[in-house]
Design a protein around this motif. Structure first.
Motif, PDB file in Angstrom:
ATOM      1  N   ALA A 189     -57.893 -12.115  14.329  1.00  0.00           N
ATOM      2  CA  ALA A 189     -57.366 -12.097  12.965  1.00  0.00           C
ATOM      3  C   ALA A 189     -58.215 -12.956  12.033  1.00  0.00           C
ATOM      4  CB  ALA A 189     -55.927 -12.580  12.952  1.00  0.00           C
ATOM      5  N   ILE A 190     -58.884 -13.941  12.587  1.00  0.00           N
ATOM      6  CA  ILE A 190     -59.743 -14.808  11.777  1.00  0.00           C
ATOM      7  C   ILE A 190     -60.925 -14.027  11.203  1.00  0.00           C
ATOM      8  CG2 ILE A 190     -61.283 -16.817  11.871  1.00  0.00           C
ATOM      9  CD1 ILE A 190     -59.395 -17.955  14.018  1.00  0.00           C
ATOM     10  N   ASP A 191     -61.376 -12.999  11.915  1.00  0.00           N
ATOM     11  CA  ASP A 191     -62.527 -12.209  11.495  1.00  0.00           C
ATOM     12  C   ASP A 191     -62.204 -11.179  10.424  1.00  0.00           C
ATOM     13  OD1 ASP A 191     -64.134 -13.520  13.370  1.00  0.00           O
ATOM     14  OD2 ASP A 191     -63.548 -12.107  14.948  1.00  0.00           O
ATOM     15  N   ILE A 192     -60.926 -10.951  10.165  1.00  0.00           N
ATOM     16  CA  ILE A 192     -60.526  -9.923   9.212  1.00  0.00           C
ATOM     17  C   ILE A 192     -60.535 -10.515   7.812  1.00  0.00           C
ATOM     18  CG2 ILE A 192     -58.685  -8.364   8.480  1.00  0.00           C
ATOM     19  CD1 ILE A 192     -57.811  -8.288  11.445  1.00  0.00           C
ATOM     20  N   ALA A 193     -61.308  -9.901   6.951  1.00  0.00           N
ATOM     21  CA  ALA A 193     -61.383 -10.352   5.557  1.00  0.00           C
ATOM     22  C   ALA A 193     -60.409  -9.537   4.720  1.00  0.00           C
ATOM     23  CB  ALA A 193     -62.790 -10.185   5.020  1.00  0.00           C
ATOM     24  N   ILE A 194     -59.546 -10.206   4.010  1.00  0.00           N
ATOM     25  CA  ILE A 194     -58.609  -9.527   3.122  1.00  0.00           C
ATOM     26  C   ILE A 194     -59.194  -9.604   1.719  1.00  0.00           C
ATOM     27  CG2 ILE A 194     -56.285  -9.543   2.149  1.00  0.00           C
ATOM     28  CD1 ILE A 194     -55.378 -10.839   4.795  1.00  0.00           C
ATOM     29  N   PRO A 195     -59.447  -8.456   1.102  1.00  0.00           N
ATOM     30  CA  PRO A 195     -60.059  -8.478  -0.226  1.00  0.00           C
ATOM     31  C   PRO A 195     -59.122  -9.068  -1.268  1.00  0.00           C
ATOM     32  CG  PRO A 195     -59.380  -6.258   0.357  1.00  0.00           C
ATOM     33  CD  PRO A 195     -59.134  -7.120   1.569  1.00  0.00           C
ATOM     34  N   ASP A 196     -59.706  -9.670  -2.281  1.00  0.00           N
ATOM     35  CA  ASP A 196     -58.917 -10.171  -3.399  1.00  0.00           C
ATOM     36  C   ASP A 196     -58.298  -8.987  -4.127  1.00  0.00           C
ATOM     37  OD1 ASP A 196     -59.641 -12.810  -2.920  1.00  0.00           O
ATOM     38  OD2 ASP A 196     -61.427 -12.650  -4.190  1.00  0.00           O
ATOM     39  N   LEU A 197     -57.149  -9.242  -4.741  1.00  0.00           N
ATOM     40  CA  LEU A 197     -56.536  -8.200  -5.540  1.00  0.00           C
ATOM     41  C   LEU A 197     -57.425  -7.899  -6.739  1.00  0.00           C
ATOM     42  CD1 LEU A 197     -52.812  -9.325  -5.516  1.00  0.00           C
ATOM     43  CD2 LEU A 197     -53.777  -7.314  -4.421  1.00  0.00           C
ATOM     44  N   PRO A 198     -57.452  -6.656  -7.166  1.00  0.00           N
ATOM     45  CA  PRO A 198     -58.272  -6.310  -8.324  1.00  0.00           C
ATOM     46  C   PRO A 198     -57.777  -7.006  -9.584  1.00  0.00           C
ATOM     47  CG  PRO A 198     -56.907  -4.462  -7.671  1.00  0.00           C
ATOM     48  CD  PRO A 198     -56.718  -5.519  -6.638  1.00  0.00           C
ATOM     49  N   ILE A 199     -58.662  -7.145 -10.526  1.00  0.00           N
ATOM     50  CA  ILE A 199     -58.311  -7.745 -11.813  1.00  0.00           C
ATOM     51  C   ILE A 199     -57.374  -6.785 -12.558  1.00  0.00           C
ATOM     52  CG2 ILE A 199     -59.253  -8.515 -14.024  1.00  0.00           C
ATOM     53  CD1 ILE A 199     -60.047 -10.253 -11.606  1.00  0.00           C
ATOM     54  N   THR A 200     -56.364  -7.350 -13.169  1.00  0.00           N
ATOM     55  CA  THR A 200     -55.437  -6.555 -13.972  1.00  0.00           C
ATOM     56  C   THR A 200     -55.988  -6.436 -15.383  1.00  0.00           C
ATOM     57  OG1 THR A 200     -53.560  -7.318 -12.664  1.00  0.00           O
ATOM     58  CG2 THR A 200     -53.073  -6.436 -14.839  1.00  0.00           C
ATOM     59  N   LEU A 201     -55.935  -5.244 -15.912  1.00  0.00           N
ATOM     60  CA  LEU A 201     -56.370  -5.014 -17.285  1.00  0.00           C
ATOM     61  C   LEU A 201     -55.514  -5.873 -18.206  1.00  0.00           C
ATOM     62  CD1 LEU A 201     -58.305  -3.167 -18.911  1.00  0.00           C
ATOM     63  CD2 LEU A 201     -56.386  -1.615 -19.180  1.00  0.00           C
ATOM     64  N   SER A 202     -56.140  -6.666 -19.029  1.00  0.00           N
ATOM     65  CA  SER A 202     -55.456  -7.616 -19.891  1.00  0.00           C
ATOM     66  C   SER A 202     -55.026  -6.978 -21.206  1.00  0.00           C
ATOM     67  CB  SER A 202     -56.407  -8.779 -20.176  1.00  0.00           C
ATOM     68  OG  SER A 202     -55.942  -9.572 -21.229  1.00  0.00           O
ATOM     69  N   ARG A 203     -54.001  -7.551 -21.797  1.00  0.00           N
ATOM     70  CA  ARG A 203     -53.585  -7.114 -23.135  1.00  0.00           C
ATOM     71  C   ARG A 203     -54.663  -7.433 -24.165  1.00  0.00           C
ATOM     72  NH1 ARG A 203     -47.991  -6.033 -23.778  1.00  0.00           N
ATOM     73  NH2 ARG A 203     -46.837  -6.488 -21.886  1.00  0.00           N
ATOM     74  N   ASP A 204     -55.543  -8.375 -23.820  1.00  0.00           N
ATOM     75  CA  ASP A 204     -56.623  -8.781 -24.719  1.00  0.00           C
ATOM     76  C   ASP A 204     -57.887  -7.937 -24.559  1.00  0.00           C
ATOM     77  OD1 ASP A 204     -54.978 -10.820 -25.633  1.00  0.00           O
ATOM     78  OD2 ASP A 204     -55.697 -12.218 -24.101  1.00  0.00           O
ATOM     79  N   THR A 205     -57.841  -6.944 -23.691  1.00  0.00           N
ATOM     80  CA  THR A 205     -59.006  -6.081 -23.484  1.00  0.00           C
ATOM     81  C   THR A 205     -59.328  -5.364 -24.790  1.00  0.00           C
ATOM     82  OG1 THR A 205     -58.358  -5.756 -21.182  1.00  0.00           O
ATOM     83  CG2 THR A 205     -59.939  -4.186 -22.099  1.00  0.00           C
ATOM     84  N   PRO A 206     -60.599  -5.383 -25.188  1.00  0.00           N
ATOM     85  CA  PRO A 206     -60.970  -4.713 -26.447  1.00  0.00           C
ATOM     86  C   PRO A 206     -60.584  -3.230 -26.438  1.00  0.00           C
ATOM     87  CG  PRO A 206     -62.788  -6.033 -25.613  1.00  0.00           C
ATOM     88  CD  PRO A 206     -61.734  -6.022 -24.539  1.00  0.00           C
ATOM     89  N   ALA A 207     -60.163  -2.747 -27.588  1.00  0.00           N
ATOM     90  CA  ALA A 207     -59.719  -1.352 -27.723  1.00  0.00           C
ATOM     91  C   ALA A 207     -60.785  -0.367 -27.268  1.00  0.00           C
ATOM     92  CB  ALA A 207     -59.327  -1.073 -29.167  1.00  0.00           C
ATOM     93  N   ALA A 208     -62.047  -0.669 -27.536  1.00  0.00           N
ATOM     94  CA  ALA A 208     -63.128   0.239 -27.129  1.00  0.00           C
ATOM     95  C   ALA A 208     -63.186   0.369 -25.602  1.00  0.00           C
ATOM     96  CB  ALA A 208     -64.468  -0.262 -27.667  1.00  0.00           C
ATOM     97  N   GLU A 209     -62.952  -0.727 -24.903  1.00  0.00           N
ATOM     98  CA  GLU A 209     -62.963  -0.685 -23.441  1.00  0.00           C
ATOM     99  C   GLU A 209     -61.771   0.104 -22.908  1.00  0.00           C
ATOM    100  OE1 GLU A 209     -62.902  -3.758 -19.657  1.00  0.00           O
ATOM    101  OE2 GLU A 209     -63.648  -4.489 -21.584  1.00  0.00           O
ATOM    102  N   VAL A 210     -60.613  -0.089 -23.525  1.00  0.00           N
ATOM    103  CA  VAL A 210     -59.420   0.672 -23.122  1.00  0.00           C
ATOM    104  C   VAL A 210     -59.648   2.159 -23.382  1.00  0.00           C
ATOM    105  CG1 VAL A 210     -56.958   1.050 -23.576  1.00  0.00           C
ATOM    106  CG2 VAL A 210     -57.868  -1.290 -23.483  1.00  0.00           C
ATOM    107  N   ASP A 211     -60.237   2.496 -24.507  1.00  0.00           N
ATOM    108  CA  ASP A 211     -60.551   3.896 -24.814  1.00  0.00           C
ATOM    109  C   ASP A 211     -61.473   4.497 -23.767  1.00  0.00           C
ATOM    110  OD1 ASP A 211     -58.987   3.730 -27.083  1.00  0.00           O
ATOM    111  OD2 ASP A 211     -60.689   3.517 -28.465  1.00  0.00           O
ATOM    112  N   GLU A 212     -62.467   3.724 -23.318  1.00  0.00           N
ATOM    113  CA  GLU A 212     -63.389   4.203 -22.277  1.00  0.00           C
ATOM    114  C   GLU A 212     -62.647   4.461 -20.968  1.00  0.00           C
ATOM    115  OE1 GLU A 212     -66.621   1.449 -21.858  1.00  0.00           O
ATOM    116  OE2 GLU A 212     -67.236   1.688 -23.948  1.00  0.00           O
TER     117      GLU A 212
END
Length: 105
Positions: free
Chosen positions: A4-27
């Motif tokens: 079990a020590i050898d198993i790497a658990i990935p970090d949770l993905p980043i959550t899209l923030s409310r502060d994300t620029p509108a252009a990025e959200v549109d993309e």
């Protein structure tokens, strides 16, 4: 044999923030609309929605309310989205205690 020590658990993905620029959200929404279009109607409705939810999670739209809202914006039924999201827990994605989802595939 791995321990079990050898198993790497990935970090949770980043959550899209409310502060994300509108252009990025549109993309992000443009990519999701393109994916939906490319999946086409002949695809099984559950499989189509599963692919869309997985894409949302990859894009940082990874909490239940955000997934439901995004699916609704993309024309999916809320009840269907709830059912597919719940049924995929442990098989297609994982749900953390803070309601953030991460893809298993």
């Amino acid at each position: 044999m791995n321990s079990a020590i050898d198993i790497a658990i990935p970090d949770l993905p980043i959550t899209l923030s409310r502060d994300t620029p509108a252009a990025e959200v549109d993309e992000i929404f443009q990519r999701l609309r393109e994916l939906k279009s490319n999946l086409g109607k002949p695809t099984n409705a559950d499989n189509r929605l599963t692919a869309m939810i997985a894409a949302c999670i990859d894009e940082g739209i990874n909490t239940s309310p955000r997934i439901f809202g995004t699916a609704r914006q993309l024309g999916f039924d809320l009840g269907h989205t709830r059912r597919v999201l719940r049924s995929g827990i442990g098989h297609t994605w994982n749900r953390a205690a803070d309601d953030r989802f991460s893809n298993l595939i």
